[in-house]
Write an enzyme that holds these catalytic residues in place. Sequence first.
Site, PDB file in Angstrom:
ATOM      1  N   ARG A  74      11.793  47.253 -93.721  1.00 30.71           N
ATOM      2  CA  ARG A  74      12.988  46.673 -94.465  1.00 30.71           C
ATOM      3  C   ARG A  74      14.219  47.223 -93.490  1.00 30.71           C
ATOM      4  O   ARG A  74      14.649  48.371 -94.021  1.00 30.71           O
ATOM      5  CB  ARG A  74      13.076  47.386 -96.090  1.00 30.71           C
ATOM      6  CG  ARG A  74      14.425  46.819 -96.547  1.00 30.71           C
ATOM      7  CD  ARG A  74      14.542  47.366 -97.976  1.00 30.71           C
ATOM      8  NE  ARG A  74      15.487  46.882 -98.636  1.00 30.71           N
ATOM      9  CZ  ARG A  74      16.881  47.391 -98.616  1.00 30.71           C
ATOM     10  NH1 ARG A  74      17.125  48.593 -97.822  1.00 30.71           N
ATOM     11  NH2 ARG A  74      17.870  46.918 -99.477  1.00 30.71           N
TER      12      ARG A  74
ATOM     13  N   SER B 290      11.213  40.660-106.140  1.00 27.05           N
ATOM     14  CA  SER B 290      11.967  41.691-106.919  1.00 27.05           C
ATOM     15  C   SER B 290      12.567  40.872-108.122  1.00 27.05           C
ATOM     16  O   SER B 290      12.869  39.873-108.206  1.00 27.05           O
ATOM     17  CB  SER B 290      13.403  42.005-106.517  1.00 27.05           C
ATOM     18  OG  SER B 290      12.991  42.665-105.037  1.00 27.05           O
TER      19      SER B 290
ATOM     20  N   LYS C  27      20.926  51.248-101.752  1.00 30.03           N
ATOM     21  CA  LYS C  27      21.089  49.887-101.609  1.00 30.03           C
ATOM     22  C   LYS C  27      22.391  49.725-102.390  1.00 30.03           C
ATOM     23  O   LYS C  27      22.631  49.927-103.406  1.00 30.03           O
ATOM     24  CB  LYS C  27      19.754  49.051-102.478  1.00 30.03           C
ATOM     25  CG  LYS C  27      20.058  47.663-102.451  1.00 30.03           C
ATOM     26  CD  LYS C  27      18.587  46.946-102.967  1.00 30.03           C
ATOM     27  CE  LYS C  27      18.984  45.622-103.314  1.00 30.03           C
ATOM     28  NZ  LYS C  27      19.178  44.554-102.617  1.00 30.03           N
TER      29      LYS C  27
HETATM   30  N1  3NM Z   1      15.627  47.775-103.947  1.00 30.57           N
HETATM   31  P1  3NM Z   1      15.845  54.698-102.802  1.00 30.57           P
HETATM   32  S1  3NM Z   1      16.740  49.554-105.313  1.00 30.57           S
HETATM   33  C1  3NM Z   1      15.462  48.502-101.771  1.00 30.57           C
HETATM   34  O1  3NM Z   1      16.651  47.837-107.626  1.00 30.57           O
HETATM   35  C2  3NM Z   1      15.689  48.578-103.093  1.00 30.57           C
HETATM   36  O2  3NM Z   1      15.526  46.223-106.458  1.00 30.57           O
HETATM   37  C3  3NM Z   1      16.264  48.185-105.254  1.00 30.57           C
HETATM   38  O3  3NM Z   1      15.940  53.357-102.251  1.00 30.57           O
HETATM   39  C4  3NM Z   1      16.432  47.259-106.588  1.00 30.57           C
HETATM   40  O4  3NM Z   1      14.279  54.970-102.856  1.00 30.57           O
HETATM   41  C5  3NM Z   1      16.527  49.869-103.935  1.00 30.57           C
HETATM   42  O5  3NM Z   1      16.299  55.558-101.484  1.00 30.57           O
HETATM   43  C6  3NM Z   1      16.867  51.104-102.974  1.00 30.57           C
HETATM   44  O6  3NM Z   1      16.546  55.095-104.103  1.00 30.57           O
HETATM   45  C7  3NM Z   1      15.655  52.240-103.198  1.00 30.57           C
END
Ligand code: 3NM
Length: 217
Positions: free
Chosen positions: A41, A112, A141
Amino acid sequence: MMISRKQLQLYFVMGSSNCRENPEQTLMKAIRGGITCFQFREKGKGSRRGRAKFELALQLKTICREYNIPFIVNDDVNLVLEIDADGIHIGQEDDSPLEVRRMLGRKILGISAHNTEEAREAVKNGADYLGVGPMFPTRTKKDCREVRGPEVIREIRSDGITIPITGIGGIKSSNLDQVIQAGADGVAVISTISHSRDPEMIARELITRIKPLTADD
Ligand code: 3NM
């Protein structure tokens, strides 16, 4: 191609801007620790584009192939085709799932979803698995939806949706059991592994906690 529930147990997601050291090293360490799937990503500030993105993707795919780890690309159909990745992950704002499915044939399609309606639609559009989040607050994010927690996964399962699900967003060793208990097959993480000084140890700790909570198919 399908993705098994077992392959979704510990899904490591990252790009170069998420890593403390070079992404190849970080990925190698995560694989040694026991991740079961990887998503490239390459997003955000300072991320690689064009040829540099292609070359990094190819290197990371080569590592994944060597260790039999599915290699999924975030939202870039052309890159998937160019490097023959195993699949793609798209969000609600990305390309149309039907178009992506048409272009990618039987490769893995992850979508998603943030609620039951989006999950139903994703299944209808041929998703092989769902990514549901954010489970917990995350700084990784910026444009994330509001946190509704593991309850969303419980709602999606109650609606009768049975395809593999991974939870994402703010997941770490101390809260992953809530995500699995809500009905996820595994967890997807960026920073818990990529920001760690010891990605191998953290990945091992996560998979060791996940395995006893999940089915063994
Ligand atoms: N998608 P971390 S939250 C890429 O809610 C991504 O769809 C999300 O990063 C969603 O593990 C997210 O550092 C970030 O919290 C995840």
